[in-house]
Design a protein around this motif. Structure first.
Motif, short mmCIF file in Angstrom:
data_model
loop_
_atom_site.label_atom_id
_atom_site.label_comp_id
_atom_site.label_asym_id
_atom_site.label_seq_id
_atom_site.Cartn_x
_atom_site.Cartn_y
_atom_site.Cartn_z
N UNK A 187 1.33 -1.34 0.54
CA UNK A 187 0.02 -0.54 0.24
C UNK A 187 1.16 1.21 -0.43
N UNK A 188 0.34 2.36 -0.33
CA UNK A 188 0.68 3.76 -0.87
C UNK A 188 0.56 4.86 -0.82
N UNK A 189 0.68 5.60 -0.54
CA UNK A 189 -0.21 7.32 -0.85
C UNK A 189 1.34 8.31 -1.78
N UNK A 190 0.52 8.80 -2.12
CA UNK A 190 1.23 9.86 -3.18
C UNK A 190 1.06 11.26 -2.24
N UNK A 191 2.51 11.24 -2.12
CA UNK A 191 3.06 13.12 -1.19
C UNK A 191 3.04 13.28 -2.00
N UNK A 192 2.91 14.27 -1.85
CA UNK A 192 3.44 16.13 -3.04
C UNK A 192 4.53 16.26 -2.21
N UNK A 193 5.73 17.28 -2.74
CA UNK A 193 7.33 17.44 -1.91
C UNK A 193 6.78 18.41 -1.09
N UNK A 194 5.95 19.40 -1.41
CA UNK A 194 5.65 19.82 -0.30
C UNK A 194 5.05 19.97 1.27
N UNK A 195 4.74 19.05 1.01
CA UNK A 195 3.57 18.38 1.89
C UNK A 195 4.76 17.15 2.84
N UNK A 196 5.34 17.02 2.27
CA UNK A 196 6.00 15.43 3.59
C UNK A 196 6.62 15.95 4.85
N UNK A 197 6.39 17.04 5.05
CA UNK A 197 6.40 17.54 7.10
C UNK A 197 5.41 17.24 7.51
N UNK A 198 3.72 17.19 6.19
CA UNK A 198 3.08 17.46 6.97
C UNK A 198 2.40 15.39 7.41
N UNK A 199 3.29 15.01 6.65
CA UNK A 199 2.28 13.51 6.60
C UNK A 199 3.29 12.20 7.30
N UNK A 200 5.27 13.25 7.88
CA UNK A 200 6.20 11.93 8.01
C UNK A 200 5.83 11.74 8.66
#
Length: 610
Positions: free
Chosen positions: A449-462
């Motif tokens: 399983x994986x999610x798509x993460x925008x490079x600007x949003x890494x901190x919000x989902x880390x």
């Protein structure tokens, strides 16, 4: 769907179902289904959630100019009921009007003959309790409009108007967008009270053509102090500034249209354009997906069919990508064509039912809402009418489990639109899309399983992820790289491929990898070619390249001897288990020359085309 469901235990599954049911119940979707004809507009504003958060099944007959004379509204109203449709997209205005407009130069459809087709359909939909998106088509006009306002239209470098067939393409920086289209929308709101507006051609002239009209020249000069670039040159900062300027203008249009419709029809009368399921397509249309998603209450997704190079699973993946920047609490209806969509598109011939159904299933799995789409109000090929019925009825029975979900995957695949623009440039399919798609395909096939993460949003989902994957994410800002470092320093795992972090946010190649300290690699200074120059000049997409596994083991495997087999120098990494009888595997792609540093282990090396 793995990353959108619960864990495998019975307890986890029961908990997931309970939470999903409770969350959806709070939306009171059934209230919308039961709205009476005279209650629609009033009740939409009284319930806890606005209409665009509750309408989960859409339908569209894309009206042609011949339809007003014989549109069987009674039959289609019955079809809305059979298909459990909650909202309809109805052609209203733009290139042509499907109602008796009073806006100057807003041309009425050829066979309208004073008829009010949009008004009749809008009224019928409201009587049946359906929401209405008034569909605009606002990027070109007929010759009489061009002659009346030639300064509202796009021009090439020689001053000639850009055309699409016999229509003239309007300029995004002209009063056509600032005053004419807003006037049309105000007229529609005042007469018919649609719930909102959508538009599949809202963003104007694409990236492949530069407009030199007076409006563009004046506005670009005021913004930058410079003249519009005379040609495409990705290595010229002026051209890159022109790219960003065009993106910003589309966001201004998005905001202006929403301001217009809300002022005319109330806070919930939204304008929501349409957007592509292709990031490359968004780039070529100057549509900044992340910035748009930050503004949007709903994304109307115009991504009608499977491509041969992506398969059905693309639809689930684009759903995850959009929700990653939009949020999982908002809806993403998608135009799902019921007609043939492999080129050449046969727009009045039915798509095979299994093809239409599989595309819808994959979209729903990725958090997309179904929206059946047909061209013209009647068809000689009537097989297409059957395709959506079963799927939308199934969706109605199960919708409480299909929306308002929570993503639980702990692997994030990182992307950015800037990587498509400033690194991929005119070869984004090869340099950006294929590495990204290949990584997603590998994860799907491995059931990870994986999610798509925008490079600007890494901190919000880390804090929710244990692994970040950067597939050839060449263009990275300092902030994005710092977010990756922070993720790794807090125990996260990192997978990076290709030219990741080798280019700054404008696509300018740097002396070293920005993440060299994490990746333990450095640029091989003996090779100075840019990636675009390394692309093979022959062989199409089938590059005759391989990967050599390290250490080589063939000297210990039964087979004919050449005398050149090297002695095994150790054990292979466990990731290469299962390849014990081969020292090479087919690759078919490209690798950037690099040198390793520190404790890096080389598992495979590149065998170039020969």
């Amino acid at each position: 769907m793995q990353n959108l469901t619960s864990d495998n235990s019975d307890k986890g599954r029961r908990s997931f179902l309970k939470k999903s049911a409770m969350a959806t119940a709070s939306l009171a979707i059934s209230d919308f289904d039961l709205l009476g004809s005279s209650q629609l507009s009033k009740n939409i504003n009284l319930v806890d959630h606005p209409w665009y958060k509750k309408v989960t099944r859409w339908g569209q007959v894309n009206i042609t100019e011949k339809d007003p004379a014989n549109y069987d509204i009674t039959w289609w109203r019955n079809y809305w009921k059979k298909s459990q449709t909650q909202g309809v997209i109805i052609n209203a205005g733009g290139i042509v009007a499907y109602y008796p407009t009073q806006v100057p130069l807003h041309r009425q459809a050829q066979y309208l003959n004073g008829h009010d087709l949009f008004g009749e359909l809008c009224r019928a939909a409201h009587e049946d309790g359906l929401a209405v998106f008034a569909r605009m088509d606002s990027n070109r006009a007929h010759e009489e409009f061009y002659k009346a306002h030639p300064d509202w239209f796009t021009r090439d470098v020689e001053g000639n108007p850009y055309k699409a067939a016999d229509l003239f393409i309007t300029c995004i920086n002209s009063p056509y967008y600032d005053s004419h289209i807003p006037a049309v929308m105000r007229e529609i709101v005042e007469r018919y009270k649609p719930e909102g507006f959508t538009d599949n051609s809202w963003s104007g002239l694409g990236r492949d053509s530069i407009c030199y009209c007076e409006n563009c020249q004046r506005k670009f000069k005021a913004k930058t102090g410079k003249e519009i670039p005379m040609k495409k040159n990705w290595d010229d900062q002026l051209y890159r500034d022109w790219i960003r300027w065009n993106y910003d203008r589309r966001l201004e249009i998005w905001d202006l249209n929403n301001k217009t419709t809300k002022a005319a029809g109330g806070e919930n009368c939204i304008w929501s354009g349409m957007n592509s399921g292709s990031i490359g397509g968004q780039c070529r249309s100057f549509r900044d997906y992340k910035a748009i998603s930050e503004r949007a209450e709903i994304i109307m997704l115009d991504d009608q069919a499977r491509r041969d190079n992506a398969g059905f699973q693309h639809n689930a993946q684009i759903g995850k990508l959009i929700h990653g920047i939009l949020g999982w609490d908002k809806l993403v209806p998608e135009s799902m064509a019921q007609y043939q969509t492999h080129r050449p598109w046969f727009r009045v011939a039915s798509k095979p039912e299994p093809e239409a159904r599989m595309w819808m299933i994959e979209g729903i799995a990725g958090g997309i809402q179904p929206w059946w789409h047909m061209v013209a109000a009647s068809h000689e090929d009537r097989r297409m009418y059957h395709s959506p019925i079963e799927m939308l009825n199934w969706h109605k029975k199960n919708e409480e489990f299909l929306i308002n979900r929570h993503a639980i995957a702990n692997v994030g695949v990182v992307w950015s639109q800037e990587n498509y623009d400033y690194y991929g440039r005119d070869q984004s399919e090869q340099l950006v899309e294929q590495p990204l798609r290949g990584m997603m395909q590998s994860l799907v096939r491995s059931r990870i399983p994986f999610l798509m993460v925008h490079a600007d949003d890494i901190d919000t989902v880390s804090d929710k992820l244990s692994v970040l994957i950067l597939p050839n994410l060449a263009v990275m800002s300092k902030k994005q790289m710092d977010s990756v470092r922070n993720f790794v320093n807090h125990g996260g795992n990192l997978v990076a491929t290709g030219d990741t972090s080798l280019y700054n946010e404008w696509g300018i190649r740097q002396e070293e990898y920005g993440l060299a300290d994490l990746l333990n690699v450095r640029v091989d200074k003996s090779v100075s070619l840019e990636i675009n120059e390394r692309l093979p000049k022959f062989g199409g997409d089938n590059y005759h390249t391989y990967l050599r596994l390290n250490p080589e083991l063939r000297g210990e495997v039964d087979g004919p001897r050449s005398g050149t087999e090297p002695a095994a120098s150790g054990k292979r990494h466990s990731i290469l288990n299962g390849f014990d009888e081969t020292d090479i595997i087919p690759y078919g792609g490209l690798l950037s020359p690099m040198q390793t540093t520190g404790s890096a282990s080389v598992l495979m090396t590149f065998i170039p085309q020969f």
